[in-house]
Design a protein around this motif. Sequence first.
Motif, PDB file in Angstrom:
ATOM      1  N   ASN A 191      51.936  19.655  56.071  1.00 47.89           N
ATOM      2  CA  ASN A 191      52.086  18.196  56.009  1.00 47.89           C
ATOM      3  C   ASN A 191      51.874  17.631  54.610  1.00 47.89           C
ATOM      4  OD1 ASN A 191      52.520  18.332  58.707  1.00 47.89           O
ATOM      5  ND2 ASN A 191      50.484  17.631  59.319  1.00 47.89           N
ATOM      6  N   GLU A 192      52.418  18.305  53.589  1.00 48.75           N
ATOM      7  CA  GLU A 192      52.286  17.774  52.234  1.00 48.75           C
ATOM      8  C   GLU A 192      53.121  16.510  52.099  1.00 48.75           C
ATOM      9  OE1 GLU A 192      53.266  20.726  49.485  1.00 48.75           O
ATOM     10  OE2 GLU A 192      51.677  22.116  50.070  1.00 48.75           O
ATOM     11  N   PRO A 193      52.669  15.552  51.319  1.00 45.18           N
ATOM     12  CA  PRO A 193      53.439  14.304  51.178  1.00 45.18           C
ATOM     13  C   PRO A 193      54.716  14.566  50.395  1.00 45.18           C
ATOM     14  CG  PRO A 193      51.587  14.321  49.680  1.00 45.18           C
ATOM     15  CD  PRO A 193      51.448  15.527  50.555  1.00 45.18           C
ATOM     16  N   SER A 194      55.701  13.718  50.684  1.00 45.38           N
ATOM     17  CA  SER A 194      56.964  13.880  49.968  1.00 45.38           C
ATOM     18  C   SER A 194      56.818  13.530  48.508  1.00 45.38           C
ATOM     19  CB  SER A 194      58.029  12.993  50.627  1.00 45.38           C
ATOM     20  OG  SER A 194      57.598  11.639  50.607  1.00 45.38           O
ATOM     21  N   GLU A 195      55.805  12.733  48.202  1.00 46.06           N
ATOM     22  CA  GLU A 195      55.578  12.327  46.831  1.00 46.06           C
ATOM     23  C   GLU A 195      54.103  12.390  46.525  1.00 46.06           C
ATOM     24  OE1 GLU A 195      56.692   8.488  45.126  1.00 46.06           O
ATOM     25  OE2 GLU A 195      58.731   9.034  45.594  1.00 46.06           O
ATOM     26  N   ILE A 196      53.715  13.098  45.458  1.00 41.77           N
ATOM     27  CA  ILE A 196      52.309  13.147  45.032  1.00 41.77           C
ATOM     28  C   ILE A 196      52.187  12.323  43.771  1.00 41.77           C
ATOM     29  CG2 ILE A 196      50.458  14.644  44.214  1.00 41.77           C
ATOM     30  CD1 ILE A 196      51.639  16.855  45.878  1.00 41.77           C
ATOM     31  N   ASN A 267      40.655  21.783  61.688  1.00 50.32           N
ATOM     32  CA  ASN A 267      41.960  21.589  62.333  1.00 50.32           C
ATOM     33  C   ASN A 267      42.871  20.954  61.302  1.00 50.32           C
ATOM     34  OD1 ASN A 267      44.176  20.974  63.822  1.00 50.32           O
ATOM     35  ND2 ASN A 267      43.081  19.930  65.492  1.00 50.32           N
ATOM     36  N   ARG A 268      43.865  21.709  60.835  1.00 49.25           N
ATOM     37  CA  ARG A 268      44.638  21.262  59.676  1.00 49.25           C
ATOM     38  C   ARG A 268      45.924  20.533  60.065  1.00 49.25           C
ATOM     39  NH1 ARG A 268      42.067  23.735  55.454  1.00 49.25           N
ATOM     40  NH2 ARG A 268      43.601  22.923  53.988  1.00 49.25           N
ATOM     41  N   VAL A 269      46.069  20.085  61.297  1.00 49.25           N
ATOM     42  CA  VAL A 269      47.245  19.305  61.711  1.00 49.25           C
ATOM     43  C   VAL A 269      46.991  17.846  61.385  1.00 49.25           C
ATOM     44  CG1 VAL A 269      48.717  18.636  63.622  1.00 49.25           C
ATOM     45  CG2 VAL A 269      47.798  20.955  63.519  1.00 49.25           C
ATOM     46  N   LEU A 270      47.754  17.305  60.436  1.00 45.25           N
ATOM     47  CA  LEU A 270      47.560  15.942  59.948  1.00 45.25           C
ATOM     48  C   LEU A 270      48.858  15.148  60.127  1.00 45.25           C
ATOM     49  CD1 LEU A 270      45.706  16.715  56.593  1.00 45.25           C
ATOM     50  CD2 LEU A 270      44.686  16.061  58.779  1.00 45.25           C
ATOM     51  N   PRO A 271      48.776  13.831  60.093  1.00 46.44           N
ATOM     52  CA  PRO A 271      50.014  13.032  60.106  1.00 46.44           C
ATOM     53  C   PRO A 271      50.902  13.425  58.920  1.00 46.44           C
ATOM     54  CG  PRO A 271      48.092  11.647  60.480  1.00 46.44           C
ATOM     55  CD  PRO A 271      47.569  12.991  60.099  1.00 46.44           C
ATOM     56  N   LYS A 272      52.199  13.413  59.167  1.00 52.93           N
ATOM     57  CA  LYS A 272      53.123  13.811  58.108  1.00 52.93           C
ATOM     58  C   LYS A 272      52.981  12.879  56.923  1.00 52.93           C
ATOM     59  CE  LYS A 272      57.858  15.300  57.329  1.00 52.93           C
ATOM     60  NZ  LYS A 272      59.208  15.501  57.921  1.00 52.93           N
ATOM     61  N   GLU A 288      54.533   9.067  56.770  1.00 56.29           N
ATOM     62  CA  GLU A 288      55.976   8.986  56.949  1.00 56.29           C
ATOM     63  C   GLU A 288      56.371   8.655  58.385  1.00 56.29           C
ATOM     64  OE1 GLU A 288      57.793  12.524  55.517  1.00 56.29           O
ATOM     65  OE2 GLU A 288      56.716  12.503  53.609  1.00 56.29           O
ATOM     66  N   VAL A 289      55.469   8.989  59.352  1.00 55.81           N
ATOM     67  CA  VAL A 289      55.808   8.798  60.767  1.00 55.81           C
ATOM     68  C   VAL A 289      54.642   8.104  61.452  1.00 55.81           C
ATOM     69  CG1 VAL A 289      56.433   9.939  62.917  1.00 55.81           C
ATOM     70  CG2 VAL A 289      57.212  10.887  60.746  1.00 55.81           C
ATOM     71  N   ALA A 290      54.977   7.131  62.323  1.00 54.48           N
ATOM     72  CA  ALA A 290      53.933   6.435  63.078  1.00 54.48           C
ATOM     73  C   ALA A 290      53.444   7.307  64.224  1.00 54.48           C
ATOM     74  CB  ALA A 290      54.459   5.097  63.604  1.00 54.48           C
ATOM     75  N   ASN A 413      52.711  14.065  66.443  1.00 47.63           N
ATOM     76  CA  ASN A 413      52.841  15.499  66.235  1.00 47.63           C
ATOM     77  C   ASN A 413      51.705  16.200  66.968  1.00 47.63           C
ATOM     78  OD1 ASN A 413      50.528  16.193  64.223  1.00 47.63           O
ATOM     79  ND2 ASN A 413      51.520  14.354  63.338  1.00 47.63           N
ATOM     80  N   VAL A 414      51.928  17.474  67.292  1.00 47.71           N
ATOM     81  CA  VAL A 414      50.921  18.290  67.967  1.00 47.71           C
ATOM     82  C   VAL A 414      50.869  19.642  67.273  1.00 47.71           C
ATOM     83  CG1 VAL A 414      51.184  17.173  70.202  1.00 47.71           C
ATOM     84  CG2 VAL A 414      52.602  19.150  69.660  1.00 47.71           C
ATOM     85  N   PRO A 415      49.682  20.296  67.305  1.00 49.79           N
ATOM     86  CA  PRO A 415      49.602  21.629  66.716  1.00 49.79           C
ATOM     87  C   PRO A 415      50.164  22.682  67.664  1.00 49.79           C
ATOM     88  CG  PRO A 415      47.468  20.971  67.545  1.00 49.79           C
ATOM     89  CD  PRO A 415      48.374  19.788  67.724  1.00 49.79           C
ATOM     90  N   VAL A 416      50.808  23.667  67.108  1.00 48.75           N
ATOM     91  CA  VAL A 416      51.318  24.813  67.857  1.00 48.75           C
ATOM     92  C   VAL A 416      50.721  26.068  67.243  1.00 48.75           C
ATOM     93  CG1 VAL A 416      53.350  26.109  68.599  1.00 48.75           C
ATOM     94  CG2 VAL A 416      53.459  23.608  68.410  1.00 48.75           C
ATOM     95  N   THR A 417      50.065  26.886  68.064  1.00 54.64           N
ATOM     96  CA  THR A 417      49.413  28.107  67.576  1.00 54.64           C
ATOM     97  C   THR A 417      50.176  29.326  68.065  1.00 54.64           C
ATOM     98  OG1 THR A 417      47.258  27.034  67.593  1.00 54.64           O
ATOM     99  CG2 THR A 417      47.278  29.439  67.543  1.00 54.64           C
ATOM    100  N   VAL A 418      50.463  30.219  67.110  1.00 55.58           N
ATOM    101  CA  VAL A 418      51.172  31.465  67.412  1.00 55.58           C
ATOM    102  C   VAL A 418      50.241  32.623  67.091  1.00 55.58           C
ATOM    103  CG1 VAL A 418      53.199  32.881  66.956  1.00 55.58           C
ATOM    104  CG2 VAL A 418      53.369  30.388  66.859  1.00 55.58           C
ATOM    105  N   THR A 419      50.067  33.543  68.054  1.00 52.79           N
ATOM    106  CA  THR A 419      49.210  34.717  67.864  1.00 52.79           C
ATOM    107  C   THR A 419      50.067  35.959  67.751  1.00 52.79           C
ATOM    108  OG1 THR A 419      47.427  33.718  69.126  1.00 52.79           O
ATOM    109  CG2 THR A 419      47.339  36.103  68.818  1.00 52.79           C
ATOM    110  N   LEU A 420      49.876  36.706  66.671  1.00 54.96           N
ATOM    111  CA  LEU A 420      50.551  37.999  66.495  1.00 54.96           C
ATOM    112  C   LEU A 420      49.596  39.073  66.999  1.00 54.96           C
ATOM    113  CD1 LEU A 420      52.804  39.833  65.429  1.00 54.96           C
ATOM    114  CD2 LEU A 420      51.694  39.766  63.179  1.00 54.96           C
ATOM    115  N   LYS A 421      49.951  39.701  68.114  1.00 51.60           N
ATOM    116  CA  LYS A 421      49.103  40.720  68.704  1.00 51.60           C
ATOM    117  C   LYS A 421      49.176  42.006  67.877  1.00 51.60           C
ATOM    118  CE  LYS A 421      47.387  39.997  72.176  1.00 51.60           C
ATOM    119  NZ  LYS A 421      46.090  39.361  72.490  1.00 51.60           N
TER     120      LYS A 421
END
Length: 966
Positions: A191-196, A267-272, A288-290, A413-421
Amino acid sequence: MKRWMAMCLAIIMVLTMLPGTVFAAVESDSGKLEGTLTIKGTLKEGEKLSADLTKVKPTGFTTDQVKYEWFRVGADGKNMSVGTETTYTLKTEDVGCSLQLTLTGKEGATVTGTISSSKVGPVAAKEGSAPTAATTPTVSVVPETPTPSSVQENNSIENDSGVSAVPTQGPVVTQSSTPAPVQQPSVAPVNEPSEIPTQTPVPDTNHGSTGGSENSLPTINDPIIVQDNNGIKAEITTEALPAGKVGEPYHANIEASGNVVGWELENRVLPKGIVWDENTGTFTGTPEVAGTTPGIMVKATFEDGSTDSKTFEIKIEETDKTQDQPGPDTGDQDGTDTPSGPSEDDTQTVELSTDPETVDFGTLYTGYEDAKLSFSLINSGTKKAEKLTYTLSGDMKDVLVVEEISSVESGGNVPVTVTLKSGLAEKEKAYSSTLTIKDEDTGTEVEVKISAKVEKRIYKLKISNKELNFGSYTVGYTNISSQEIKLSNTGNADLTVKIPSGESFDVDGDVEAVLKEGDSATYQIKPKSGLGAGEYSEELTFTTDEGAKASVTAKVTVKEKENYSFDVYWSQDNGEFKGDFGYAPLGYNDENGFAPHSRNLVIRNTGNKELNFKQPVSNSGDKSVYDITKLDEATMTNVQPGEEIKVAVRPKSGLTADVYDEDIVIDATNDKKDPVVKHVTFTVVKSGISIYQGVSANQGTIKAKNGVEKSQSGLGIPGTVKIKTTSGSRDATVKWNIKDCDYNPDLKEEQSFTVWGEVVLPSDVINPAFVSRVTSIGVRVLAYDAKKANKSENKIYGIAQGDVFQAGKTISFSAEGSGMNRKESPEKGDVRYEPTYWKVTDTNAKWSAEDGWNKAPYSASFVIGNSGSYKLKVTFTKETYDGEKWVGNEKDSDGTDVKSVSFRVKGNANTTSDKKNTVTKVKNAVKTGDETNIVPMILLAVAGVLVIGGAGIVLRNRHKKDQRGK
């Protein structure tokens, strides 16, 4: 009255409880490590750090009770153990990193548990090194446009060194001791900003401080100073985060009490468009998104090692829009304009995207454990995505597990977690799969590429030198310079290196260095001090816990010093000889047997170089009366180390009566030392001298008392013995070897041994034939005569037979057993009688008193209140000393002895009432082991009795008063 009674009872209860509380032992401090551990020193390469234990409990423990372990913490947050000493010297590898110290109680010590310091850093490079952002402590403030909700009083930002600066409006201000590039804040990878906003340095108008001299920033030479929280609980104080609006700059600080040394976003899921700065605990960016993002967990770590976590949500609202343009003309008859509204054809949509768009598990190694990664699923549409499904394809679909995907609000937005077994095998190319997420209502899809590389773990250790040759040195060398080797980890896995222990060479360096991939470590090797002569070659093998090895062969030659030396002594083949050929009568010759035998003079090369000798000669030259063997030239030259030359020496025959003294000179030609001289003597006596013919080898056996002095007089050994001579039997003194005889005066058992001696011949007796003068005598030292005890010596003192005592008066007595008062220390077998028991009875056996003793004083006292006849009996017990303690012999026929004495008591102790007979023992009180001072308790008990007595008096008076009133 009842109130008075209740008060008395309360006082009594308090008094009875006091001893248990007032005199209770104070518990000692807990042995568990706790409190605040800090680090002292300057964060600069080459400087030494140490522990500050002033705020660590328990107090008073020593450094040998705990184990020290220093950790280097890299920019990636990973730590490495770098030392186990009480201090740590900062190395080049530490530059840009932080340090942390852990103390752990050693096994068996009174100190238990573990305590860790806060991380301190970063470490600066030493002077002369090129300054970098990593080596110069700085404080950076992200530019912002403050709003009432984001600006808070006393809002501060902390760098890694724990120094606070107040954020200011406008561009970034970077403050440091040396010029350094501006550092971007550490942000979350999603979720890096489009402009820093661009960070532009501006002139420092505060002279290196944002808050006055008290808040000035540290330079690279400043020592680390860790302050406590002054009693304030360390915790996150921010209650909620402010809301933001789409397209408008957002800024929010997380505030905390106490000194925060590290921030972490769990928890690193932040607003875009929003990013997280872990250095300052700040959320910044342009949304960027409400929508509302819940479950953002922030963790703060404080300087005392404690942590606090709190969960927040960030709400982003739509930007307010003003209708500044008229709507389309509707052609109403009244001529007015009607604002346009949404078209009836507009439909709600779901627009799915992910941040990031790809998920890479990076490089894994065979045998890896399950790995997890998360990304954000974003809905930028106008409709809530309520029915989401997913599919997996590619070569990892069977080992990928996707956690349940919930619905996504419009603009959320919601976080999605993927586990590599675990289970993927080594593969040259990277594994790749595609995760497709679909909204079943609208058919909208989004794809996420997932990749991972699996490689085989390679444990490989490379050494810079295969051989170290230290050259040649001489025995007694003082110092040999060390040589350096470098070990490098050329594999792809961490290695823990172990230093070899050499027999002839020392290895110096980190005893347990952890080398990451590509890392190196240096070690110093040199020969040990004190090596003897020889050639030394040793293979030194560095090993690792993981099985990798690397060896170096070290060599050194040690030579002996050049040593030209030799020794000259008389051969002992024919008994002890010191150059004295003794006596011979006038007219001696080989036929009559009085001529002395020849003696061998031995010359031995004791050095490490060959020697060349001259022919041994007498200092009398041609006038010498001694025959000396002539040696050939080959025998006297090239005498190698350890070789011997024997030269026979003998007095000539036919010498007149006289004393013949000469010196034999032995000289080497190449040792550059003075010759060695051996003295010889020979005496020819005139007529009238007796010839010694021998002495008895055994002078018999004598007896001695136990414990006598170890001397000739103490043992009673005679000073003279009889010898045989040509003139008959003669007395001769003997030099006895008392010192080396096998006699111990301390032993009490019987001892038998032999004393050897050598006869000293009278002046008129000669021994030309060298007849043995050795003699001996046997000695028998008798066993110790143990001291006996006599029952007749057992006595009672203080009361004599027929004594009369006044009733009610104290009667005292004492007892003494035979053998109890000997001044000397007891020896094994000694016997004594110890007073152990006494008893007093009257004539009619109606009253008696008794007690016993187990140690001195053997005394007692009693009081008899009635007149009459009485008898005192004392029992004495036989004891034998076994060498360590007295042991009772009660079972022997004479094991006990009873002595008695009769006496009378006249009068009565009290004319109105008989006083009971009492007994008072005069002996030490039995020690129970309870050291409590009972005096305060006695005083409390007396006070309690007084209170009870007073209450009784009051009650009695009150009762009498009531009776009178009736």
